[in-house]
Design an enzyme around this catalytic site. Structure first.
Site, PDB file in Angstrom:
ATOM      1  N   ASP A  59      53.071  45.670  18.681  1.00  0.00           N
ATOM      2  CA  ASP A  59      52.406  46.982  18.625  1.00  0.00           C
ATOM      3  C   ASP A  59      52.131  47.465  20.044  1.00  0.00           C
ATOM      4  O   ASP A  59      50.998  47.460  20.509  1.00  0.00           O
ATOM      5  CB  ASP A  59      51.103  46.850  17.828  1.00  0.00           C
ATOM      6  CG  ASP A  59      50.423  48.193  17.609  1.00  0.00           C
ATOM      7  OD1 ASP A  59      50.979  49.228  18.021  1.00  0.00           O
ATOM      8  OD2 ASP A  59      49.323  48.191  17.015  1.00  0.00           O
ATOM      9  N   LYS A  61      53.032  50.491  21.126  1.00  0.00           N
ATOM     10  CA  LYS A  61      52.923  51.969  21.107  1.00  0.00           C
ATOM     11  C   LYS A  61      53.592  52.546  22.339  1.00  0.00           C
ATOM     12  O   LYS A  61      52.995  53.273  23.133  1.00  0.00           O
ATOM     13  CB  LYS A  61      51.482  52.423  20.995  1.00  0.00           C
ATOM     14  CG  LYS A  61      50.868  52.060  19.657  1.00  0.00           C
ATOM     15  CD  LYS A  61      49.491  52.649  19.506  1.00  0.00           C
ATOM     16  CE  LYS A  61      48.739  51.925  18.424  1.00  0.00           C
ATOM     17  NZ  LYS A  61      48.369  50.563  18.837  1.00  0.00           N
ATOM     18  N   ASP A  64      56.888  56.096  26.840  1.00  0.00           N
ATOM     19  CA  ASP A  64      57.378  56.328  28.201  1.00  0.00           C
ATOM     20  C   ASP A  64      58.745  57.018  28.166  1.00  0.00           C
ATOM     21  O   ASP A  64      59.265  57.344  27.094  1.00  0.00           O
ATOM     22  CB  ASP A  64      57.433  54.990  28.950  1.00  0.00           C
ATOM     23  CG  ASP A  64      57.027  55.153  30.404  1.00  0.00           C
ATOM     24  OD1 ASP A  64      57.558  56.065  31.068  1.00  0.00           O
ATOM     25  OD2 ASP A  64      56.183  54.371  30.881  1.00  0.00           O
TER      26      ASP A  64
HETATM   27  O1  NUP Z   1      46.666  54.395  14.168  1.00  0.00           O
HETATM   28  C1  NUP Z   1      46.571  53.221  14.437  1.00  0.00           C
HETATM   29  N1  NUP Z   1      45.419  52.567  14.199  1.00  0.00           N
HETATM   30  C2  NUP Z   1      45.235  51.231  14.479  1.00  0.00           C
HETATM   31  O2  NUP Z   1      44.141  50.698  14.215  1.00  0.00           O
HETATM   32  C3  NUP Z   1      47.657  52.479  14.953  1.00  0.00           C
HETATM   33  C4  NUP Z   1      47.501  51.126  15.217  1.00  0.00           C
HETATM   34  N2  NUP Z   1      48.562  50.439  15.661  1.00  0.00           N
HETATM   35  N3  NUP Z   1      46.291  50.512  15.001  1.00  0.00           N
HETATM   36  C5  NUP Z   1      46.149  49.064  15.320  1.00  0.00           C
HETATM   37  O3  NUP Z   1      45.894  48.344  14.109  1.00  0.00           O
HETATM   38  C6  NUP Z   1      44.993  48.721  16.249  1.00  0.00           C
HETATM   39  O4  NUP Z   1      45.391  48.815  17.600  1.00  0.00           O
HETATM   40  C7  NUP Z   1      44.673  47.301  15.833  1.00  0.00           C
HETATM   41  O5  NUP Z   1      45.611  46.409  16.432  1.00  0.00           O
HETATM   42  C8  NUP Z   1      44.924  47.317  14.328  1.00  0.00           C
HETATM   43  C9  NUP Z   1      43.698  47.580  13.484  1.00  0.00           C
HETATM   44  O6  NUP Z   1      42.749  46.591  13.686  1.00  0.00           O
HETATM   45  P1  NUP Z   1      41.347  46.542  12.880  1.00  0.00           P
HETATM   46  O7  NUP Z   1      40.708  47.880  13.021  1.00  0.00           O
HETATM   47  O8  NUP Z   1      41.673  46.196  11.458  1.00  0.00           O
HETATM   48  O9  NUP Z   1      40.574  45.460  13.584  1.00  0.00           O
END
Ligand code: NUP
Length: 211
Positions: A59, A61, A64
């Protein structure tokens, strides 16, 4: 097959491996984000795969220029990542650079409240991009099940809807699955609980009930 993805957002290698091992029975995949990569190095991806045998989602994201996205994604896929998450708002060329190297998940709407400021207004365009490029999946917010329904309805069949925001951010597994999510991502509600295995099992049961 499970539809639960563990967001393993811890720094320490030992803790990460311990939590991954004890929850693996209930997971489809493990998602690795910057905290773990910064804390334990990229080799943690290889180790998690060896220990659990599960797919790994990186992940990062990525947001760039195509060349930099390519340079980063190449190393991450080489380390064993099965999927890489990339931002779509930087444009098709940047996303394509990642897709050429491996399976990609495009962010079309994030789960936090601030997503309403800049990402949500362009979600329709990001869905259009996903439909045109055909990635493995898209990220949609478990915190807003009505948006998950909307995104699912606009997305070509076959593109998976992957939803973070269950647990600590307030979303619930049953609501978001009902809305059309294919996979749910859960982090803190598992890795910060006193018994991560038991928490993963409970969420897995909830997911199974909807499958
Ligand atoms: O929109 C997003 N929301 C999100 O929480 C996109 C993500 N990739 N995440 C990721 O999902 C966030 O960075 C974390 O790694 C995980 C959620 O974690 P938690 O809120 O369940 O602890």
């Amino acid at each position: 097959m499970s539809r639960l993805i563990l967001a393993l957002d811890v720094y320490e290698r030992e803790r990460a491996l311990e939590i991954a091992e004890c929850t693996a029975d209930y997971l489809w995949a493990i998602k690795v984000n910057w905290p773990l990569i910064i804390g334990s190095g990229l080799k943690i991806i290889t180790e998690l795969k060896q220990v659990t045998g599960l797919p790994i989602i990186a992940d990062l994201k990525l947001a760039d220029i195509p060349n930099t996205n390519r340079l980063i994604a190449k190393k991450v896929f080489e380390a064993g990542a099965d999927y890489v998450i990339a931002h779509g708002f930087v444009g098709r060329d940047s996303v394509k650079a990642v897709m050429e190297l491996g399976k990609t998940i495009i962010v079309v709407e994030m789960s936090h409240p601030g997503a309403k400021e800049f990402i949500q207004p362009v979600t329709d365009k990001l869905i259009e991009m996903a439909n045109e490029l055909g990635p493995f999946g898209v990220i949609a917010p478990a915190t807003r099940p009505e948006r998950v329904s909307y995104i699912r309805s606009k997305l070509k069949p076959g593109i998976k809807v992957i939803t973070p925001g269950v647990g600590a951010q307030g979303g619930t597994a049953s609501e978001v699955l009902k809305a059309g999510a294919d996979y749910i991502i859960v982090g803190r509600a598992i890795y910060q609980s006193e018994n991560p295995r038991e928490s993963a099992r409970r969420i897995f049961e909830e997911v199974e009930a909807w499958s």
